[in-house]
Design an enzyme around this catalytic site. Structure first.
Site, PDB file in Angstrom:
ATOM      1  N   ASN A 106      -9.260   2.964  -1.115  1.00  5.85           N
ATOM      2  CA  ASN A 106     -10.281   4.164  -0.599  1.00  5.85           C
ATOM      3  C   ASN A 106      -9.579   5.583  -0.179  1.00  5.85           C
ATOM      4  OD1 ASN A 106     -11.519   2.591   0.615  1.00  5.85           O
ATOM      5  ND2 ASN A 106     -10.735   1.269   2.070  1.00  5.85           N
ATOM      6  N   HIS A 123       0.634  -1.327   0.023  1.00  4.62           N
ATOM      7  CA  HIS A 123       0.219   0.178  -0.337  1.00  4.62           C
ATOM      8  C   HIS A 123       1.063   1.166  -0.330  1.00  4.62           C
ATOM      9  CE1 HIS A 123      -4.250   0.619  -0.578  1.00  4.62           C
ATOM     10  NE2 HIS A 123      -4.404   1.038   1.214  1.00  4.62           N
TER      11      HIS A 123
END
Length: 194
Positions: free
Chosen positions: A120, A23
């Site tokens: 997100n 990430h």
């Protein structure tokens, strides 16, 4: 900041726990851009980000603000919005570097606009700046193996095999980001989306 400046944001999660995870590959790319330019990040509490103002490629007119938000991924929009407001950066001059599950590991794709595709961080950026029409550098991390939850997969470190090639792939992604800032998105797409 001048009208020709770019804001290049590397998305990720803060702190050493997440530094080597999939990430955080956006932050890795932005770290390399700063190292190449000899720029040092300074923590800007009011902007909620580490920020380095520099020139990309050392060419006049290639001014850039490099940034790594202090927020967690799903709250990236707050710092990105504060940065665009403070530096007066339009969406056309915003490049967000992020991990992409739907691309094989190490694949780089540049684009403008599009949906958040379940990411997100991108969803948060769109909600805060009011548009998805900004530039993106998508760094492929591949799909999770078997039935692993994608949310768990993105928070895991790169595999041993991926780590062998990671430096090379991050280097290529940084080249692509530099090309966007110096030569424009279309030029960069033609050279790095192949």
């Amino acid at each position: 900041m001048s009208d020709d400046a770019w804001l290049v944001v590397g998305l990720g999660n803060p702190g050493p726990t997440y530094s080597g995870t999939r990430h955080n590959v956006g932050a890795l790319v932005v770290d390399l851009l700063a190292a190449r330019a000899g720029a040092n990040f300074k923590s800007q509490r009011r902007l909620r980000a580490d920020v380095a103002e520099t020139r990309i490629g050392g060419i006049p007119g290639s001014r850039a603000v490099l940034a790594k938000p202090h927020s967690y991924m799903n709250e990236s929009g707050g710092p990105v919005g504060q940065l665009t407001d403070f530096y007066k950066i339009t969406p056309e001059r915003l490049l967000v570097v992020h991990d992409e599950l739907d691309l094989p590991f190490g694949t780089v794709r540049l684009k403008r606009g599009g949906g958040d595709n379940g990411h997100n961080g991108l969803r948060s950026v769109r909600a805060r700046i009011g548009t998805g029409d900004y530039c993106r550098l998508r760094f492929g991390i591949g799909r999770p193996p078997g039935r692993m939850d994608p949310a768990a997969f993105v928070l895991k470190p790169f595999s041993a095999a991926e780590k062998r090639d990671l430096e090379l792939e991050v280097d290529r992604a940084a080249d692509a980001a530099e090309a966007v800032v110096v030569d424009g998105l279309v030029y960069a797409q033609n050279h790095y989306n192949a």
